[in-house]
Motif scaffolding. Sequence first.
Motif, PDB file in Angstrom:
ATOM      1  N   GLY A   4       0.819  -1.206   0.000  1.00 47.95           N
ATOM      2  CA  GLY A   4       0.000   0.000   0.000  1.00 47.95           C
ATOM      3  C   GLY A   4       0.851   1.252   0.000  1.00 47.95           C
ATOM      4  O   GLY A   4       1.989   1.267   0.448  1.00 47.95           O
ATOM      5  N   HIS A   5       0.298   2.313  -0.502  1.00 48.13           N
ATOM      6  CA  HIS A   5       1.027   3.583  -0.541  1.00 48.13           C
ATOM      7  C   HIS A   5      -0.005   4.694  -0.574  1.00 48.13           C
ATOM      8  O   HIS A   5      -0.730   4.855  -1.544  1.00 48.13           O
ATOM      9  CB  HIS A   5       1.924   3.645  -1.778  1.00 48.13           C
ATOM     10  N   ALA A   6      -0.102   5.433   0.526  1.00 49.72           N
ATOM     11  CA  ALA A   6      -1.086   6.511   0.615  1.00 49.72           C
ATOM     12  C   ALA A   6      -0.503   7.798   0.059  1.00 49.72           C
ATOM     13  O   ALA A   6       0.706   7.973  -0.005  1.00 49.72           O
ATOM     14  CB  ALA A   6      -1.502   6.707   2.063  1.00 49.72           C
ATOM     15  N   HIS A   7      -1.344   8.712  -0.348  1.00 52.50           N
ATOM     16  CA  HIS A   7      -0.888  10.014  -0.810  1.00 52.50           C
ATOM     17  C   HIS A   7      -1.824  11.083  -0.275  1.00 52.50           C
ATOM     18  O   HIS A   7      -2.950  10.805   0.140  1.00 52.50           O
ATOM     19  CB  HIS A   7      -0.789  10.052  -2.337  1.00 52.50           C
ATOM     20  N   LYS A   8      -1.353  12.317  -0.286  1.00 47.34           N
ATOM     21  CA  LYS A   8      -2.069  13.393   0.373  1.00 47.34           C
ATOM     22  C   LYS A   8      -3.388  13.728  -0.311  1.00 47.34           C
ATOM     23  O   LYS A   8      -4.293  14.259   0.324  1.00 47.34           O
ATOM     24  CB  LYS A   8      -1.171  14.634   0.443  1.00 47.34           C
ATOM     25  N   LEU A  68     -11.951  19.898  -2.243  1.00 48.09           N
ATOM     26  CA  LEU A  68     -11.767  20.005  -3.692  1.00 48.09           C
ATOM     27  C   LEU A  68     -11.238  21.379  -4.085  1.00 48.09           C
ATOM     28  O   LEU A  68     -10.305  21.491  -4.896  1.00 48.09           O
ATOM     29  CB  LEU A  68     -13.089  19.721  -4.397  1.00 48.09           C
ATOM     30  N   LEU A  69     -11.818  22.428  -3.519  1.00 47.95           N
ATOM     31  CA  LEU A  69     -11.427  23.784  -3.899  1.00 47.95           C
ATOM     32  C   LEU A  69      -9.981  24.078  -3.514  1.00 47.95           C
ATOM     33  O   LEU A  69      -9.261  24.753  -4.259  1.00 47.95           O
ATOM     34  CB  LEU A  69     -12.365  24.796  -3.234  1.00 47.95           C
ATOM     35  N   ARG A  70      -9.536  23.590  -2.359  1.00 48.18           N
ATOM     36  CA  ARG A  70      -8.144  23.832  -1.951  1.00 48.18           C
ATOM     37  C   ARG A  70      -7.165  23.196  -2.925  1.00 48.18           C
ATOM     38  O   ARG A  70      -6.123  23.770  -3.225  1.00 48.18           O
ATOM     39  CB  ARG A  70      -7.907  23.296  -0.543  1.00 48.18           C
ATOM     40  N   ARG A  71      -7.508  22.038  -3.433  1.00 44.17           N
ATOM     41  CA  ARG A  71      -6.604  21.358  -4.346  1.00 44.17           C
ATOM     42  C   ARG A  71      -6.675  21.910  -5.760  1.00 44.17           C
ATOM     43  O   ARG A  71      -5.795  21.636  -6.569  1.00 44.17           O
ATOM     44  CB  ARG A  71      -6.885  19.858  -4.318  1.00 44.17           C
ATOM     45  N   LEU A  72      -7.692  22.675  -6.043  1.00 40.10           N
ATOM     46  CA  LEU A  72      -7.757  23.354  -7.337  1.00 40.10           C
ATOM     47  C   LEU A  72      -6.763  24.505  -7.425  1.00 40.10           C
ATOM     48  O   LEU A  72      -6.522  25.033  -8.512  1.00 40.10           O
ATOM     49  CB  LEU A  72      -9.173  23.878  -7.588  1.00 40.10           C
ATOM     50  N   LEU A  73      -6.184  24.906  -6.296  1.00 40.23           N
ATOM     51  CA  LEU A  73      -5.212  25.994  -6.299  1.00 40.23           C
ATOM     52  C   LEU A  73      -3.967  25.653  -7.110  1.00 40.23           C
ATOM     53  O   LEU A  73      -3.176  26.535  -7.437  1.00 40.23           O
ATOM     54  CB  LEU A  73      -4.813  26.354  -4.868  1.00 40.23           C
ATOM     55  N   LEU A 118     -12.094  22.471 -15.123  1.00 41.45           N
ATOM     56  CA  LEU A 118     -12.876  21.234 -15.132  1.00 41.45           C
ATOM     57  C   LEU A 118     -11.968  20.005 -15.219  1.00 41.45           C
ATOM     58  O   LEU A 118     -12.212  18.990 -14.563  1.00 41.45           O
ATOM     59  CB  LEU A 118     -13.853  21.254 -16.300  1.00 41.45           C
ATOM     60  N   GLY A 119     -10.916  20.097 -16.018  1.00 49.31           N
ATOM     61  CA  GLY A 119      -9.978  18.979 -16.116  1.00 49.31           C
ATOM     62  C   GLY A 119      -9.252  18.728 -14.813  1.00 49.31           C
ATOM     63  O   GLY A 119      -9.099  17.574 -14.387  1.00 49.31           O
ATOM     64  N   VAL A 120      -8.806  19.798 -14.163  1.00 55.92           N
ATOM     65  CA  VAL A 120      -8.127  19.646 -12.871  1.00 55.92           C
ATOM     66  C   VAL A 120      -9.088  19.094 -11.828  1.00 55.92           C
ATOM     67  O   VAL A 120      -8.722  18.236 -11.012  1.00 55.92           O
ATOM     68  CB  VAL A 120      -7.539  20.993 -12.411  1.00 55.92           C
ATOM     69  N   ALA A 121     -10.338  19.568 -11.834  1.00 51.64           N
ATOM     70  CA  ALA A 121     -11.332  19.071 -10.883  1.00 51.64           C
ATOM     71  C   ALA A 121     -11.570  17.581 -11.063  1.00 51.64           C
ATOM     72  O   ALA A 121     -11.652  16.822 -10.085  1.00 51.64           O
ATOM     73  CB  ALA A 121     -12.639  19.847 -11.038  1.00 51.64           C
ATOM     74  N   ALA A 122     -11.673  17.128 -12.318  1.00 49.29           N
ATOM     75  CA  ALA A 122     -11.854  15.694 -12.573  1.00 49.29           C
ATOM     76  C   ALA A 122     -10.642  14.898 -12.089  1.00 49.29           C
ATOM     77  O   ALA A 122     -10.793  13.811 -11.507  1.00 49.29           O
ATOM     78  CB  ALA A 122     -12.087  15.462 -14.060  1.00 49.29           C
ATOM     79  N   SER A 123      -9.448  15.436 -12.299  1.00 50.85           N
ATOM     80  CA  SER A 123      -8.234  14.752 -11.848  1.00 50.85           C
ATOM     81  C   SER A 123      -8.168  14.684 -10.328  1.00 50.85           C
ATOM     82  O   SER A 123      -7.775  13.662  -9.754  1.00 50.85           O
ATOM     83  CB  SER A 123      -6.995  15.469 -12.399  1.00 50.85           C
ATOM     84  N   VAL A 124      -8.534  15.777  -9.671  1.00 50.19           N
ATOM     85  CA  VAL A 124      -8.521  15.798  -8.200  1.00 50.19           C
ATOM     86  C   VAL A 124      -9.525  14.795  -7.640  1.00 50.19           C
ATOM     87  O   VAL A 124      -9.240  14.084  -6.668  1.00 50.19           O
ATOM     88  CB  VAL A 124      -8.821  17.219  -7.679  1.00 50.19           C
ATOM     89  N   LEU A 125     -10.708  14.723  -8.253  1.00 48.96           N
ATOM     90  CA  LEU A 125     -11.702  13.747  -7.801  1.00 48.96           C
ATOM     91  C   LEU A 125     -11.193  12.318  -7.992  1.00 48.96           C
ATOM     92  O   LEU A 125     -11.409  11.454  -7.128  1.00 48.96           O
ATOM     93  CB  LEU A 125     -13.008  13.939  -8.568  1.00 48.96           C
ATOM     94  N   LEU A 126     -10.524  12.067  -9.109  1.00 47.22           N
ATOM     95  CA  LEU A 126      -9.961  10.740  -9.347  1.00 47.22           C
ATOM     96  C   LEU A 126      -8.931  10.391  -8.280  1.00 47.22           C
ATOM     97  O   LEU A 126      -8.952   9.295  -7.706  1.00 47.22           O
ATOM     98  CB  LEU A 126      -9.328  10.688 -10.730  1.00 47.22           C
ATOM     99  N   ALA A 127      -8.030  11.338  -7.987  1.00 44.33           N
ATOM    100  CA  ALA A 127      -6.997  11.089  -6.988  1.00 44.33           C
ATOM    101  C   ALA A 127      -7.574  11.004  -5.578  1.00 44.33           C
ATOM    102  O   ALA A 127      -7.048  10.289  -4.724  1.00 44.33           O
ATOM    103  CB  ALA A 127      -5.940  12.197  -7.049  1.00 44.33           C
ATOM    104  N   SER A 128      -8.663  11.733  -5.333  1.00 47.48           N
ATOM    105  CA  SER A 128      -9.263  11.745  -4.001  1.00 47.48           C
ATOM    106  C   SER A 128      -9.983  10.449  -3.667  1.00 47.48           C
ATOM    107  O   SER A 128     -10.189  10.136  -2.493  1.00 47.48           O
ATOM    108  CB  SER A 128     -10.246  12.917  -3.876  1.00 47.48           C
ATOM    109  N   THR A 129     -10.383   9.709  -4.683  1.00 43.86           N
ATOM    110  CA  THR A 129     -11.170   8.495  -4.460  1.00 43.86           C
ATOM    111  C   THR A 129     -10.425   7.221  -4.831  1.00 43.86           C
ATOM    112  O   THR A 129     -11.007   6.131  -4.745  1.00 43.86           O
ATOM    113  CB  THR A 129     -12.480   8.558  -5.271  1.00 43.86           C
ATOM    114  N   THR A 130      -9.159   7.342  -5.227  1.00 39.92           N
ATOM    115  CA  THR A 130      -8.407   6.176  -5.680  1.00 39.92           C
ATOM    116  C   THR A 130      -6.997   6.210  -5.108  1.00 39.92           C
ATOM    117  O   THR A 130      -6.295   7.204  -5.271  1.00 39.92           O
ATOM    118  CB  THR A 130      -8.321   6.130  -7.219  1.00 39.92           C
ATOM    119  N   GLU A 131      -6.584   5.144  -4.461  1.00 38.75           N
ATOM    120  CA  GLU A 131      -5.227   5.067  -3.945  1.00 38.75           C
ATOM    121  C   GLU A 131      -4.229   4.935  -5.096  1.00 38.75           C
ATOM    122  O   GLU A 131      -4.564   4.455  -6.184  1.00 38.75           O
ATOM    123  CB  GLU A 131      -5.086   3.876  -2.995  1.00 38.75           C
ATOM    124  N   LEU A 132      -2.997   5.351  -4.812  1.00 40.14           N
ATOM    125  CA  LEU A 132      -1.970   5.302  -5.852  1.00 40.14           C
ATOM    126  C   LEU A 132      -1.740   3.883  -6.352  1.00 40.14           C
ATOM    127  O   LEU A 132      -1.594   3.651  -7.559  1.00 40.14           O
ATOM    128  CB  LEU A 132      -0.665   5.891  -5.313  1.00 40.14           C
TER     129      LEU A 132
END
Length: 253
Positions: A4-8, A68-73, A118-132
């Motif tokens: 396993g490997h968690a990410h922020k 989500l909004l913080r990671r859109l920065l 929108l692309g960054v938001a989709a990427s953040v959602l993917l990373a937020s719900t899926t482990e590396l």
Amino acid sequence: MGAGHAHKLYRHGHSPIHALPPHCKLAAAFAFVVVVVSTPREAVWAFGLYAVLIAAVTAAARIPAGFLLRRLLIEVPFVAFAVLMPFVAQGERVEVLGMSLSVSGLWGAWNVLAKGTLGVAASVLLASTTELRALLLGLQRLKLPPLLVQIASFMIRYGDVITDELRRMSIARRSRGFEAAGIRHWGVLAKTAGALFIRSYERGERVHLAMVSRGYAGSMPVIDEVVATRAQWAYAAVLPAAALAVCLMGWTL
């Protein structure tokens, strides 16, 4: 890829989005981004609907809006670039708040901001719900070249190792009274970077020898076989399918 490997960016949860197989989410996110990029920039209303779709997925994944909004920065540099476009672009000009702005530059800025966000938001959602680890398995399941998957795996795992090594070297410098205060200390920092490179290279050699001694022959064993049912594929396809319908309306209306 078995450990396993968690990410922020990952946010642990038990939502239906978290439960989807990683390759389903990867395919859905990629298809959504392709549809968004294919939408004509003049269809402003379409991007509003895309934002609603992203909000719906965020709610289904039980991801707080603030998270989500913080990671859109991360897209702030692109925002700065977009802000400059109306001032430097050529062509027809228009007065806005007393400033002469390029019409094509305004459309270009809107295009970058809307599609990029929108692309960054989709990427953040993917990373937020899926482990590396799951993301790597998903890429492997989607038949990405195995060598690229292995390179990505090693980069992710040993990026943290190198970061920790750099942190220990920084602590060692401070314990000896060193504080970087100007250009005269750049030599010390350059020597630190060189030492870090040598240590990282030596660590990589040791890891490779250990892998070879355990039977590594160019491919990593797959411990978890990730499969998806038709229902899961259909559930993942809801987002890109809805986005495609919006895109088609944007081209026809």
